[in-house]
Design a protein around this motif. Structure first.
Motif, PDB file in Angstrom:
ATOM      1  N   SER A  58      20.103  76.616  64.653  1.00 56.72           N
ATOM      2  CA  SER A  58      20.316  77.073  65.893  1.00 56.72           C
ATOM      3  C   SER A  58      19.375  78.156  66.235  1.00 56.72           C
ATOM      4  CB  SER A  58      21.684  77.559  66.186  1.00 56.72           C
ATOM      5  OG  SER A  58      22.087  77.719  67.436  1.00 56.72           O
ATOM      6  N   LYS A  60      18.633  80.047  68.841  1.00 55.14           N
ATOM      7  CA  LYS A  60      19.168  81.135  69.333  1.00 55.14           C
ATOM      8  C   LYS A  60      19.540  82.263  68.444  1.00 55.14           C
ATOM      9  CE  LYS A  60      22.608  78.867  71.374  1.00 55.14           C
ATOM     10  NZ  LYS A  60      22.559  77.737  70.594  1.00 55.14           N
ATOM     11  N   ASP A  79      18.237  73.251  67.092  1.00 63.24           N
ATOM     12  CA  ASP A  79      19.262  73.274  68.298  1.00 63.24           C
ATOM     13  C   ASP A  79      18.711  74.314  69.133  1.00 63.24           C
ATOM     14  OD1 ASP A  79      21.406  73.629  69.970  1.00 63.24           O
ATOM     15  OD2 ASP A  79      21.867  75.374  68.841  1.00 63.24           O
ATOM     16  N   HIS A 199      30.833  71.935  70.048  1.00 63.14           N
ATOM     17  CA  HIS A 199      30.379  73.116  69.511  1.00 63.14           C
ATOM     18  C   HIS A 199      31.769  74.145  69.846  1.00 63.14           C
ATOM     19  CE1 HIS A 199      28.628  76.764  68.096  1.00 63.14           C
ATOM     20  NE2 HIS A 199      28.780  77.521  69.109  1.00 63.14           N
ATOM     21  N   SER A 202      32.093  80.490  67.617  1.00 65.34           N
ATOM     22  CA  SER A 202      31.071  81.412  66.368  1.00 65.34           C
ATOM     23  C   SER A 202      31.734  82.804  66.233  1.00 65.34           C
ATOM     24  CB  SER A 202      29.957  81.134  66.867  1.00 65.34           C
ATOM     25  OG  SER A 202      28.846  81.927  66.041  1.00 65.34           O
ATOM     26  N   GLY A 239      28.464  77.488  64.199  1.00 67.06           N
ATOM     27  CA  GLY A 239      29.776  78.426  64.011  1.00 67.06           C
ATOM     28  C   GLY A 239      30.290  78.655  62.709  1.00 67.06           C
ATOM     29  N   GLU A 273      24.632  72.076  63.482  1.00 65.97           N
ATOM     30  CA  GLU A 273      23.864  73.083  64.245  1.00 65.97           C
ATOM     31  C   GLU A 273      24.013  74.470  63.736  1.00 65.97           C
ATOM     32  OE1 GLU A 273      24.867  72.835  68.310  1.00 65.97           O
ATOM     33  OE2 GLU A 273      24.015  70.923  68.467  1.00 65.97           O
ATOM     34  N   GLY A 275      23.700  78.380  62.631  1.00 68.02           N
ATOM     35  CA  GLY A 275      22.585  79.530  62.982  1.00 68.02           C
ATOM     36  C   GLY A 275      23.096  80.619  62.308  1.00 68.02           C
ATOM     37  N   ARG A 276      24.035  81.289  62.290  1.00 70.69           N
ATOM     38  CA  ARG A 276      24.343  82.600  61.715  1.00 70.69           C
ATOM     39  C   ARG A 276      24.451  82.398  60.242  1.00 70.69           C
ATOM     40  NH1 ARG A 276      27.635  86.151  64.281  1.00 70.69           N
ATOM     41  NH2 ARG A 276      28.406  84.481  65.697  1.00 70.69           N
ATOM     42  N   ARG A 312      25.229  93.858  68.963  1.00 66.93           N
ATOM     43  CA  ARG A 312      26.528  93.385  68.422  1.00 66.93           C
ATOM     44  C   ARG A 312      27.571  93.999  68.343  1.00 66.93           C
ATOM     45  NH1 ARG A 312      27.668  90.719  64.565  1.00 66.93           N
ATOM     46  NH2 ARG A 312      28.779  88.767  65.549  1.00 66.93           N
ATOM     47  N   TYR A 316      30.406  93.238  71.026  1.00 64.63           N
ATOM     48  CA  TYR A 316      31.601  92.563  70.577  1.00 64.63           C
ATOM     49  C   TYR A 316      32.426  93.436  69.559  1.00 64.63           C
ATOM     50  CZ  TYR A 316      28.093  88.700  70.988  1.00 64.63           C
ATOM     51  OH  TYR A 316      27.110  87.862  71.685  1.00 64.63           O
ATOM     52  N   TYR A 381      21.263  86.970  65.350  1.00 69.19           N
ATOM     53  CA  TYR A 381      21.725  87.487  66.531  1.00 69.19           C
ATOM     54  C   TYR A 381      21.460  88.943  66.481  1.00 69.19           C
ATOM     55  CZ  TYR A 381      23.995  82.848  67.010  1.00 69.19           C
ATOM     56  OH  TYR A 381      24.371  81.622  67.227  1.00 69.19           O
ATOM     57  N   MET A 385      18.460  89.343  70.412  1.00 70.09           N
ATOM     58  CA  MET A 385      19.272  89.971  71.500  1.00 70.09           C
ATOM     59  C   MET A 385      18.942  91.374  71.707  1.00 70.09           C
ATOM     60  SD  MET A 385      23.295  88.564  70.636  1.00 70.09           S
ATOM     61  CE  MET A 385      24.065  88.926  72.308  1.00 70.09           C
TER      62      MET A 385
HETATM   63  N1  LLP Z   1      25.093  75.288  68.644  1.00 67.65           N
HETATM   64  C1  LLP Z   1      25.610  75.539  69.974  1.00 67.65           C
HETATM   65  C2  LLP Z   1      25.549  74.830  71.193  1.00 67.65           C
HETATM   66  C3  LLP Z   1      25.680  76.942  70.213  1.00 67.65           C
HETATM   67  O1  LLP Z   1      25.907  77.552  71.254  1.00 67.65           O
HETATM   68  C4  LLP Z   1      25.813  78.038  69.138  1.00 67.65           C
HETATM   69  C5  LLP Z   1      25.963  79.509  69.252  1.00 67.65           C
HETATM   70  C6  LLP Z   1      25.219  77.558  67.987  1.00 67.65           C
HETATM   71  C7  LLP Z   1      25.113  76.040  67.754  1.00 67.65           C
HETATM   72  C8  LLP Z   1      25.251  78.351  66.523  1.00 67.65           C
HETATM   73  O2  LLP Z   1      26.255  79.017  66.093  1.00 67.65           O
HETATM   74  P1  LLP Z   1      26.074  79.889  64.845  1.00 67.65           P
HETATM   75  O3  LLP Z   1      26.219  78.675  63.668  1.00 67.65           O
HETATM   76  O4  LLP Z   1      25.036  80.716  64.727  1.00 67.65           O
HETATM   77  O5  LLP Z   1      27.470  80.427  64.595  1.00 67.65           O
HETATM   78  N2  LLP Z   1      25.651  86.507  70.022  1.00 67.65           N
HETATM   79  C9  LLP Z   1      26.771  86.047  69.145  1.00 67.65           C
HETATM   80  C10 LLP Z   1      26.866  84.619  69.027  1.00 67.65           C
HETATM   81  C11 LLP Z   1      26.688  83.494  70.171  1.00 67.65           C
HETATM   82  C12 LLP Z   1      27.051  82.219  69.695  1.00 67.65           C
HETATM   83  C13 LLP Z   1      26.272  81.169  70.654  1.00 67.65           C
HETATM   84  N3  LLP Z   1      26.201  79.804  70.384  1.00 67.65           N
HETATM   85  C14 LLP Z   1      27.169  87.016  68.032  1.00 67.65           C
HETATM   86  O6  LLP Z   1      26.051  87.795  67.954  1.00 67.65           O
HETATM   87  O7  LLP Z   1      28.160  86.882  67.525  1.00 67.65           O
END
Ligand code: LLP
Length: 424
Positions: A58, A60, A79, A199, A202, A239, A273, A275-276, A312, A316, A381, A385
């Protein structure tokens, strides 16, 4: 869990003392461990191996070109949520045919860029978006590949700002409407709609919400197949949690133990997908103590890092373990860890907001002006950010590999602050 450790009283990233990096590029600075990124990626690949999933990192969560390049070399797809992220993947030399693209607000220009790149899937989030995608694909003479993002109405039990799979959120199409969606668009000539995307939020600290969402989706896929729609792929999103030192978080193997049995033998291609779970503990933010200050009620440790560099905690109330980079004590990176002689302090930056803090009422050992503090679990993140609020240039990023390190983003300058406003 990662390759940040104290050796002889000095925090190291892999084999490099972080102080050496601060001395060379200054602070604040994000420092990433290349081998931790690889470890985390490979752990997911290993845990889900039986399903041979396509892993789409991911973007982002950690979008630096050099990180994307490193993961692309591991075989990762990506992603994305914007044309800008697709551009980053292309610029990093990533394989655009392994890109999935979600997001409720794709513009025509962004869709056209995805069509031109022939990405793997548009993860479609509404009827109106599908119609627009079909129109643009038709005009471009392309057949797009579509996955319907369903909203399964499952509570991932995470922060309300990062909950995405509940009915009241803007994401996806209500799972109860999914069959009607296929009925309306499942035979579209311009968009081959044969996949489902999920999704739900997360970070998710248990496999249970995935199990619930996947079971609902598998029942939907069964009904769709019986109705004559050849659904052959499920993207279960990201997530997966990372260990911030606050709650026990499941490992990749723990998630896989619950998820793999549900999906095996179903004739579905699987996409993840994450990320974190890959980037979070692969990065720290290293910041320097500027001043110590007695407030009316609290003590403050004022650092050169601020909410502009890591938002963060402000956004949050997120917990990040923080500890001096030079320390005779090897800390346990947990919210409960207290060392002898520690003092309660708010660790804050220099931005004009009371929400500008990295930690509140945190037990820190005695520190003084000039000391380096490591803010752990900041790889995901974190930099992505960051902002220039208060006209603060964005910080540098560094990648460590074994005993070598190199800058992967230079610190912004004052000229960068005004560059887009000049010559107008
Ligand atoms: N796929 C989609 C469609 C998403 O929207 C996201 C995250 C992921 C995958 C990846 O999620 P992960 O594996 O990274 O949890 N800024 C926030 C987190 C926002 C997540 C947005 N979408 C934070 O700092 O905790």
């Amino acid at each position: 869990m990662d390759r940040f450790e104290y050796r002889n009283g000095e925090l190291h990233c892999e084999d490099v003392p972080v102080r050496a990096i601060a001395d060379a590029v200054g602070t604040p600075v994000y420092i990433y461990s290349a081998n931790t990124l690889r470890d985390h990626y490979r752990r997911l690949v290993g845990a889900f191996a039986e399903l041979s999933p396509l892993i789409c990192f991911s973007v982002k969560s950690l979008a630096n070109l050099h990180v994307l390049k490193l993961l692309a070399a591991e075989g990762s797809g990506f992603d994305v949520v914007s044309g800008g992220e697709l551009f980053r993947v292309k610029s990093a030399g990533g394989d655009v045919r392994k890109v999935v693209y979600a997001g409720v607000g794709k513009t025509d220009a962004e869709i056209n860029a995805g069509l031109a790149a022939e990405i793997a899937y548009f993860n479609v989030e509404s009827e109106a978006e599908f119609e627009n995608l079909s129109r643009l694909a038709g005009a471009a003479g392309k057949v797009a590949h579509g996955a319907l993002r369903v909203n399964p109405d499952v509570d991932p039990k995470t922060h309300r700002y990062t909950t995405t799979g509940k009915k009241e959120t803007k994401f996806g199409v209500d799972i109860e409407r999914a069959e009607r969606f296929f009925f309306a668009y499942g035979k579209d000539p311009n968009v081959r709609l044969d996949a489902i995307h999920l999704h739900i939020g997360s970070p998710i600290y248990s496999a249970q919400p995935y199990v619930e969402a996947i079971n609902k989706t598998l029942a939907l896929i069964d009904r769709l197949r019986k109705g004559g729609y050849a659904v052959n792929c499920i993207d279960i999103g990201g997530g997966f949690a990372a260990d911030y030192g606050q709650t026990g978080s499941p490992t990749a193997a723990d998630y896989a133990a619950e998820i793999v049995p549900l999906l095996r033998g179903k004739g579905l291609r699987i996409i993840l997908e994450p990320g974190r779970t890959i980037g979070c503990n692969a990065g720290i933010l290293l910041t320097k103590v500027l001043y110590l200050k007695e407030g009316g009620e609290r003590k403050f440790c004022i650092t050169d890092g601020a909410m502009t560099d890591l938002i963060r905690p402000a956004l949050y109330d997120a917990f990040h373990f923080i500890w001096p980079a030079k320390s005779a004590i090897v800390p346990q990176r947990s919210a409960e860890f207290v060392a002898d002689g520690a003092m309660k302090m708010d660790i804050v930056g220099g931005v004009c907001e009371s929400s500008d803090f990295l930690a509140k009422e945190r037990m820190l050992p005695p520190v003084q002006r000039g000391d380096l503090l490591a803010v752990f679990s900041a790889g995901a993140y974190g930099f992505v950010m960051s902002s220039q609020y208060n006209a603060r240039p964005r910080v540098a990023e560094v990648l460590v590999e074994g005993s070598k390190w190199r800058p992967i983003r230079r610190r912004e300058t004052y000229d960068d602050l005004i560059a887009a406003e000049q010559g107008l």
